[in-house]
Design a protein around this motif. Structure first.
Motif, PDB file in Angstrom:
ATOM      1  N   ALA A   1       0.792  -1.304   0.034  1.00 43.18           N
ATOM      2  CA  ALA A   1      -0.039   0.054  -0.025  1.00 43.18           C
ATOM      3  C   ALA A   1       1.006   1.157  -0.141  1.00 43.18           C
ATOM      4  O   ALA A   1       0.571   2.221  -0.711  1.00 43.18           O
ATOM      5  N   LEU A   2       2.048   1.093   0.645  1.00 43.98           N
ATOM      6  CA  LEU A   2       2.715   2.288   0.842  1.00 43.98           C
ATOM      7  C   LEU A   2       3.469   2.726  -0.646  1.00 43.98           C
ATOM      8  O   LEU A   2       3.626   3.856  -1.072  1.00 43.98           O
TER       9      LEU A   2
ATOM     10  N   LEU B   1       0.837   4.275  -2.702  1.00 44.97           N
ATOM     11  CA  LEU B   1       0.412   5.537  -2.303  1.00 44.97           C
ATOM     12  C   LEU B   1       1.530   6.584  -2.830  1.00 44.97           C
ATOM     13  O   LEU B   1       1.305   7.527  -3.251  1.00 44.97           O
TER      14      LEU B   1
ATOM     15  N   THR C   1      -2.981  13.305  -1.224  1.00 42.44           N
ATOM     16  CA  THR C   1      -2.860  11.913  -0.467  1.00 42.44           C
ATOM     17  C   THR C   1      -2.115  12.176   0.878  1.00 42.44           C
ATOM     18  O   THR C   1      -1.617  13.347   1.376  1.00 42.44           O
TER      19      THR C   1
ATOM     20  N   ALA D   1       0.500  11.024   2.004  1.00 43.85           N
ATOM     21  CA  ALA D   1       1.666  11.140   1.627  1.00 43.85           C
ATOM     22  C   ALA D   1       2.335  12.631   1.503  1.00 43.85           C
ATOM     23  O   ALA D   1       3.262  12.830   1.866  1.00 43.85           O
TER      24      ALA D   1
ATOM     25  N   HIS E   1      -1.379   0.294   8.834  1.00 45.33           N
ATOM     26  CA  HIS E   1      -0.744   0.772   7.554  1.00 45.33           C
ATOM     27  C   HIS E   1      -0.352   2.158   7.823  1.00 45.33           C
ATOM     28  O   HIS E   1      -0.348   2.932   6.859  1.00 45.33           O
TER      29      HIS E   1
ATOM     30  N   ASP F   1       2.721   3.300   7.844  1.00 41.84           N
ATOM     31  CA  ASP F   1       3.796   3.797   6.892  1.00 41.84           C
ATOM     32  C   ASP F   1       3.139   4.508   5.602  1.00 41.84           C
ATOM     33  O   ASP F   1       3.844   4.917   4.723  1.00 41.84           O
ATOM     34  N   SER F   2       1.809   4.142   5.513  1.00 35.88           N
ATOM     35  CA  SER F   2       1.293   4.592   4.057  1.00 35.88           C
ATOM     36  C   SER F   2       0.657   6.151   4.206  1.00 35.88           C
ATOM     37  O   SER F   2       0.387   6.807   3.294  1.00 35.88           O
ATOM     38  N   GLU F   3       0.817   6.740   5.353  1.00 38.63           N
ATOM     39  CA  GLU F   3       0.555   7.888   5.694  1.00 38.63           C
ATOM     40  C   GLU F   3       1.540   8.572   6.613  1.00 38.63           C
ATOM     41  O   GLU F   3       1.516   8.998   7.801  1.00 38.63           O
TER      42      GLU F   3
END
Ligand code: CA
Length: 724
Positions: free
Chosen positions: A11-12, A15, A27, A29, A49, A51-53
């Motif tokens: 997912a990271l 993104l 996003t 990120a 999750h 690490d995806s934000e």
């Protein structure tokens, strides 16, 4: 569950790809909030999750692994020199500020001393709301080590706080209004809470402190929506005439002797390190010392004394025991195993292992298999450690120095580390880029001796140790006692070796943040917040904080700008600092930095609240007899030194004012009511009541007046000397 972790990594990647496809793509990120500001919309999936934000810092350790590592790298080893102060906010409490700011969708949440919560616009610093649980200041007497709090948790619209007096409190994320409050400790006892709630599976996990007093440790889980207790697990066995609460307690009881421990409470409180691991669905925590510290006074004849000074893993849903590893069997040196925990997937030559890690107070770096608790490695990260030579990897047990057991040997011993440990609660960090763990190390040694005439004290601490008893050992040639040095250590956990260290100019520990910008950030006790090259330890940037720093930093991104936030303030001012915050004698503040910002801290305190200015030393003449002063010295050491500093000189570990400057010294009938009746209890000075006689408080006053006159004479001598 491991597959879930892998999909988080994917997912990271996805993104990150979408982020580069369009400059305005909103996003996570890029740091654009993904939920409404203030909604505290954190759930399990978002934490797993995280690490995806990378723009968020959703929990004190950022992710469930609690590595305190940020993937952000706008601020990096090249750009960090341009870092400036973006905004700051004055705290209205003093004492130690230990919380790590949590940043969710543009809102920063932090706690301060006395368990206050504050919410700010993370970009501008505008205060959105604040909450004061109105902790009875007299409760400060039960906090061995200051009235601190290490932060909040966010979950499903609410912000969770554990207050010093044992209340677990849920607040509305938008307004700070109380949603529910549950008392988690027995009223009237000596339990306190300074730790951070952890949340998973709809449950809030919390421990407590008090193992220096007379308590039985336990951890518990509460329903995040209602505040109702879901499970509770004691860390030491109770009265053996009653049924054991569970099989683990039955097992633990076999490792204790006599009947003193359960009457004293047994201790082993879980006061800091807690971690939930989605890969194992276990909740891990470390436990503190046994009661009393001196083992002969709690379990005469020895024994491991489970689950004192251990790491314990429980099923997060049921609270059932799964495994434990006792780092310090039969601990009698206050080697709490409560230090921060982190999980990691470590690249061993034989393959990746999912592990739990801790840099223990006792000087060893422990790595355990996260699922089974099997010891993977235990290496001495602080070479001065001498209570044990090494850990035998076949038995998993430390090989203890034959002179270390002062209580059963009936002989004082000089041991490193001292009771505050080679590392304490100060957050460590790990960078998966360098592979290193960054540990704030504090080297110390102390002479431990058992108190021969120990009698349980229902009002105060019950360590059963006599800190004066072994002082001769400290005076021996070559011997060193007390605080020796402190430094930031980069430690390779796989190779079990030191990579580099950066020594602090002023002794004391501060938390550490690691980032993908090849940086680590840490404050210090000289009054600086600094960035170091994560690979080499080279110092790249620093800023004057006007305050000692003990907390760990966090970092976040908003509108494509990366910020670094640190809460400062602890234990008096740095030697060179002036008071500039009219609300806090130690300049407690949250400081927030970004590249190119030019805000500055005030250089004077423009408006002094009444009585707040640093006063000139002006004690009355000493009129008491030598005998009275001597009696006062003894009583001071036993009752006052822990907070006000040894020999009336506050040190780095002192939390209360310098009494030599006290305005009460010349006031007839001002001292005794403050000490015994609690006249200043609202300012954190507990009432000693009948524990001390009027004669004793008068003697303490005489001793403090003598010490103030000593200081006045020294200052005058220095002033006249400087004229030549
Ligand atoms: Ca302890």
């Amino acid at each position: 569950m491991r597959n879930l972790m892998t999909s988080g990594a994917i997912a990271l990647a996805v993104l990150a790809g979408s982020c580069s496809s369009g400059p305005d793509a909103p996003t996570a990120a890029t740091g654009a909030p993904v939920h409404e500001a203030g909604a505290a919309a954190v759930d399990q999936a978002r934490l797993i999750h995280a690490d995806s934000e990378p723009g968020s810092w959703l929990a004190v350790g950022r992710t469930y692994s609690e590595q305190r590592f940020s993937p952000l790298k706008q601020i990096n080893d090249k750009t960090v020199k341009g870092l400036g102060l973006a905004w700051y906010a004055d705290m209205d409490t003093e004492r130690g500020q230990e919380s790590t700011p949590v940043i969710v969708d543009g809102v920063m949440y932090l706690t301060t001393a006395w368990s206050l919560v504050k919410a700010y616009d993370a970009r501008t610093g505008a205060k959105l709301w604040e909450y004061d649980p109105a902790v009875d200041k007299a409760k400060g007497a039960d906090a061995c080590c200051d009235v601190v709090n290490r932060g909040v948790a966010a979950w499903h619209g609410k912000i969770y706080l554990a207050a010093l007096d044992g209340r677990l409190i849920a607040l509305d994320g938008k307004t700070g209004k109380e949603v529910w409050s549950t008392q988690t400790v027995p009223p009237g006892g000596h339990h306190t809470i300074t730790g951070v709630p952890r949340i998973a599976n709809g449950k809030v996990f919390i421990g407590n402190a008090g193992a220096e007093y007379d308590v039985r440790g336990y951890v518990s889980a509460y329903d995040a929506e209602t505040g109702k207790q879901v499970w509770k697990w004691y860390t030491v066995p109770g009265d053996p005439s009653k049924p054991y609460e569970n099989k683990a307690m039955e097992m633990a009881a076999k490792t204790w002797k006599g009947d003193r421990y359960w009457k004293l409470g047994g201790g082993a409180t879980a006061w800091d390190g807690f971690l939930y691991d989605p890969a194992t669905n276990l909740v891990y925590f470390g436990t503190g010392n046994g009661l009393a510290w001196a083992q002969e006074l709690r379990s005469p004849g020895g024994g491991d004394n489970l689950f004192v000074s251990s790491i314990v893993a429980l099923n997060a849903d049921t609270g059932e025991y799964v495994w434990h590893y006792q780092e310090t069997p039969g601990d009698e040196w206050d080697y709490d195993n409560t230090n921060p925990l982190m999980t990691a997937d470590l690249p061993y030559p034989g393959g990746v292992r999912h592990v739990l890690m801790q840099a223990s107070k006792n000087g060893f770096f422990y790595i355990m298999d996260a699922k089974t608790g099997k010891l993977v490695s235990a290496a001495k990260y602080a070479p001065a450690t001498n209570w044990a030579d090494h850990v035998d990897m076949t038995t998993g047990r430390p090989v203890i120095n034959p002179t270390a057991r002062y209580s059963s040997l009936g002989k004082p011993t000089l041991i490193a580390p001292a009771a505050l440990g080679m590392h304490n609660w100060h957050p460590m960090a790990m960078s998966p880029v360098t592979g290193y763990v960054y540990i704030p190390v504090q080297v110390s040694a102390a002479a431990y001796a058992m108190k021969d005439d120990f009698k349980p004290n229902p009002e105060g601490t019950n360590t059963g140790t006599d800190f004066a008893g072994g002082q001769a050992l400290c005076k021996a040639p070559g011997a060193q006692c007390g605080n020796i040095e402190s430094y930031i250590l980069a430690w390779d956990p796989v190779k079990e070796k030191e990579v580099w260290r950066v020594k602090n100019d002023v002794y004391g520990s501060s938390g550490i943040l690691a980032t993908a910008g090849n940086l680590i950030f840490s404050g210090n006790h000289k009054g600086e917040f600094a960035a170091y090259d994560a690979t080499t330890g080279k110092r790249l940037w620093s800023a004057d904080t006007q305050a000692r720093v003990v907390a760990g930093a966090s970092t976040y991104m908003l509108e494509r700008q990366q910020y670094v936030a640190i809460l400062v303030g602890a234990r008096g001012l740095p030697d060179t600092a002036k008071r500039t915050n009219p609300l806090s004698a130690n300049n407690s503040r949250v400081l927030v930095y970004r590249i190119g910002a030019t805000e500055t801290l005030p250089d004077t305190m423009t408006k002094l609240p009444p009585g707040a200015a640093r006063i000139k030393i002006d004690p009355p003449l000493l009129t008491a007899s030598n005998e009275t002063v001597f009696a006062g010295e003894q009583a001071y050491a036993a009752n006052c030194a822990m907070c006000h500093g040894p020999a009336v000189v506050p040190g780095a570990g002192s939390i209360a004012p310098d009494l030599r400057y006290s305005g009460l010294l010349p006031i007839r009938n001002g001292w005794d009511p403050t000490v015994r009746n609690g006249d200043r209890s609202t300012r954190g000075m507990p009432a000693f009541g009948d524990k001390l006689s009027k004669e004793t408080t008068d003697a303490i006053l005489a001793y403090v007046i003598k010490r103030a006159n000593d200081e006045k004479a020294a200052q005058q001598a220095a002033a006249s000397g400087s004229g030549h």
